[in-house]
Structure formats: structure tokens, C-alpha cells
Design a protein around this motif. Structure first.
Motif, mmCIF file in Angstrom:
data_model
loop_
_atom_site.group_PDB
_atom_site.id
_atom_site.type_symbol
_atom_site.label_atom_id
_atom_site.label_comp_id
_atom_site.label_asym_id
_atom_site.label_seq_id
_atom_site.Cartn_x
_atom_site.Cartn_y
_atom_site.Cartn_z
ATOM 1 N N GLY A 112 0.727 -1.258 0.070
ATOM 2 C CA GLY A 112 -0.075 0.034 -0.041
ATOM 3 C C GLY A 112 0.765 1.315 0.036
ATOM 4 O O GLY A 112 0.510 2.388 -0.143
ATOM 5 N N TYR A 113 2.389 1.190 0.045
ATOM 6 C CA TYR A 113 3.057 2.388 0.032
ATOM 7 C C TYR A 113 3.384 2.837 -1.277
ATOM 8 O O TYR A 113 3.962 1.988 -2.187
ATOM 9 C CB TYR A 113 4.330 2.083 0.877
ATOM 10 C CG TYR A 113 4.065 1.822 2.426
ATOM 11 C CD1 TYR A 113 3.919 3.250 3.122
ATOM 12 C CD2 TYR A 113 4.019 0.730 2.903
ATOM 13 C CE1 TYR A 113 3.628 2.638 4.580
ATOM 14 C CE2 TYR A 113 4.019 0.557 4.137
ATOM 15 C CZ TYR A 113 3.827 1.555 4.898
ATOM 16 O OH TYR A 113 3.583 1.474 6.660
ATOM 17 N N THR A 114 3.027 4.045 -1.801
ATOM 18 C CA THR A 114 3.735 4.491 -2.691
ATOM 19 C C THR A 114 5.258 4.993 -2.754
ATOM 20 O O THR A 114 6.021 4.584 -3.380
ATOM 21 C CB THR A 114 2.973 5.918 -3.292
ATOM 22 O OG1 THR A 114 1.453 5.718 -3.234
ATOM 23 C CG2 THR A 114 3.436 6.524 -4.400
ATOM 24 N N SER A 115 5.369 5.538 -1.517
ATOM 25 C CA SER A 115 6.634 5.648 -0.843
ATOM 26 C C SER A 115 6.810 5.872 0.547
ATOM 27 O O SER A 115 5.948 6.546 1.131
ATOM 28 C CB SER A 115 7.428 6.595 -1.777
ATOM 29 O OG SER A 115 6.772 8.171 -1.399
ATOM 30 N N LEU A 116 7.883 5.414 1.181
ATOM 31 C CA LEU A 116 7.989 5.663 2.528
ATOM 32 C C LEU A 116 9.563 5.606 2.937
ATOM 33 O O LEU A 116 10.228 4.625 2.226
ATOM 34 C CB LEU A 116 7.328 4.531 3.313
ATOM 35 C CG LEU A 116 7.636 4.511 4.709
ATOM 36 C CD1 LEU A 116 6.746 5.621 5.589
ATOM 37 C CD2 LEU A 116 7.383 3.275 5.494
ATOM 38 N N THR A 117 10.003 6.413 3.834
ATOM 39 C CA THR A 117 11.260 6.198 4.204
ATOM 40 C C THR A 117 11.089 6.206 5.697
ATOM 41 O O THR A 117 10.464 7.315 6.357
ATOM 42 C CB THR A 117 12.197 7.366 4.012
ATOM 43 O OG1 THR A 117 12.412 7.294 2.253
ATOM 44 C CG2 THR A 117 13.688 7.231 4.529
ATOM 45 N N PHE A 118 11.970 5.409 6.420
ATOM 46 C CA PHE A 118 11.729 5.095 7.942
ATOM 47 C C PHE A 118 13.017 4.887 8.466
ATOM 48 O O PHE A 118 13.971 4.088 7.822
ATOM 49 C CB PHE A 118 10.880 4.183 8.110
ATOM 50 C CG PHE A 118 10.354 3.553 9.640
ATOM 51 C CD1 PHE A 118 10.353 4.351 10.411
ATOM 52 C CD2 PHE A 118 11.050 2.409 9.918
ATOM 53 C CE1 PHE A 118 10.040 4.114 11.919
ATOM 54 C CE2 PHE A 118 10.846 2.036 11.220
ATOM 55 C CZ PHE A 118 10.467 2.869 12.216
ATOM 56 N N ALA A 119 13.593 5.650 9.527
ATOM 57 C CA ALA A 119 14.629 5.585 10.273
ATOM 58 C C ALA A 119 14.498 4.838 11.535
ATOM 59 O O ALA A 119 14.506 5.969 12.410
ATOM 60 C CB ALA A 119 15.598 6.651 10.046
ATOM 61 N N PRO A 120 14.573 3.475 11.943
ATOM 62 C CA PRO A 120 14.297 3.149 13.130
ATOM 63 C C PRO A 120 15.377 3.419 13.951
ATOM 64 O O PRO A 120 16.573 3.507 13.502
ATOM 65 C CB PRO A 120 14.080 1.552 12.988
ATOM 66 C CG PRO A 120 14.857 1.323 11.745
ATOM 67 C CD PRO A 120 14.604 2.447 10.844
ATOM 68 N N GLU A 121 15.010 3.743 15.356
ATOM 69 C CA GLU A 121 15.955 3.769 16.451
ATOM 70 C C GLU A 121 16.858 2.318 16.829
ATOM 71 O O GLU A 121 15.928 1.273 16.585
ATOM 72 C CB GLU A 121 15.546 4.511 17.512
ATOM 73 C CG GLU A 121 15.139 5.910 17.336
ATOM 74 C CD GLU A 121 15.878 6.736 17.144
ATOM 75 O OE1 GLU A 121 17.186 6.781 17.695
ATOM 76 O OE2 GLU A 121 15.628 7.675 16.362
ATOM 77 N N PRO A 122 18.069 2.652 17.201
ATOM 78 C CA PRO A 122 18.722 1.275 17.740
ATOM 79 C C PRO A 122 17.662 0.734 18.795
ATOM 80 O O PRO A 122 17.305 1.501 19.539
ATOM 81 C CB PRO A 122 19.954 1.582 18.231
ATOM 82 C CG PRO A 122 20.306 2.873 17.341
ATOM 83 C CD PRO A 122 19.022 3.542 17.236
#
Length: 134
Positions: free
Chosen positions: A13-23
Motif C-alpha cells: 500500500g505504500y507509494t513511497s516511505l522512508t523510515f529510520a528506526p532507532e537502535p
């Protein structure tokens, strides 16, 4: 191992996504159908090259993806860092995957449907462990 960032284009369902999870521990919160499981699935695809939800990667291509999707990210383990990029392209009879996996990355998923491991016979945990170490 730490996923420093992940980017999705045309995945489910994502057209675009950027995700930066924490350690460490990250908690995804949202209503049903907002893409929490799809993000976890994309992480699994990035780390293993396969989905934990479906045997057919074609199911991961978004409706508006134009027959293709991309999952990319950067992985870190100690002093090692590696950029990974997988491109999924619809082909007759399945999906072509281009890119390379990180040889020292891996993932094991555990979902509510896996509770059969606890209630089923001894062959189920054995099969699960075999698939997790493959």
C-alpha cells in the motif's frame, strides 16, 4: 544488527516511505490497515529476499506500482555497514528480483498465526526452525 534506514517504493500500500528506526526497540502504532505489517514485511524482504506473509513476491507489488517495487536500506552491525537495494519487477509467471542481499543479515518473523508452533505437534516447531535457518 541495526537497520539504519529503509525506503519503500511501490511496496504493497505504500507509494513511497522512508523510515529510520532507532537502535533497540521500536513500536509501530496505528489503526488497522495503515501499513504496520507491510513495513515489517518490507524489512523482512530487505533482509532475507522473501516475504513472511506470502510465497509469491508478486503479492508485494502495490496496485499503482506499474509492475515494479523497490526496497532499499542501510544495515549496520558493529563497525560493518552495508547498503542493500532490491528491485522487484513483475514478469510472466512471477517476480524478478534484482539486487544483492547482505550476507550477514537475517530476520526471523513470529506472528499470531505461528502460535500453532506451541499447540501443534512436534513436526511444526521442527519445520519452523528449518525454515528460519535456511
Amino acid at each position: 544488527m541495526h537497520v539504519r534506514w529503509i525506503e519503500l517504493v511501490g511496496f504493497r500500500g505504500y507509494t513511497s516511505l522512508t523510515f529510520a528506526p532507532e537502535p533497540g526497540l521500536n513500536v509501530l502504532v496505528g489503526k488497522n490497515g495503515q501499513g504496520k505489517t507491510s513495513l515489517l514485511e518490507a524489512l523482512h524482504v530487505l533482509l532475507t529476499g522473501r516475504s513472511f506473509r506470502t510465497a509469491k513476491l508478486a503479492d508485494c507489488l502495490g496496485w499503482d506500482a506499474g509492475g515494479g517495487a523497490m526496497v532499499a536500506g542501510e544495515l549496520a552491525a558493529g563497525s560493518r555497514m552495508r547498503a542493500v537495494r532490491l528491485e522487484l519487477s513483475a514478469r510472466e509467471g512471477g517476480v524478478e528480483v534484482r539486487g544483492t542481499l547482505c550476507p550477514w543479515a537475517g530476520a526471523v518473523s513470529f506472528a499470531a498465526s505461528d502460535l500453532a508452533l506451541l499447540a501443534g505437534g512436534p513436526h511444526l516447531p521442527r519445520a519452523y526452525l528449518d525454515s528460519a535457518t535456511a
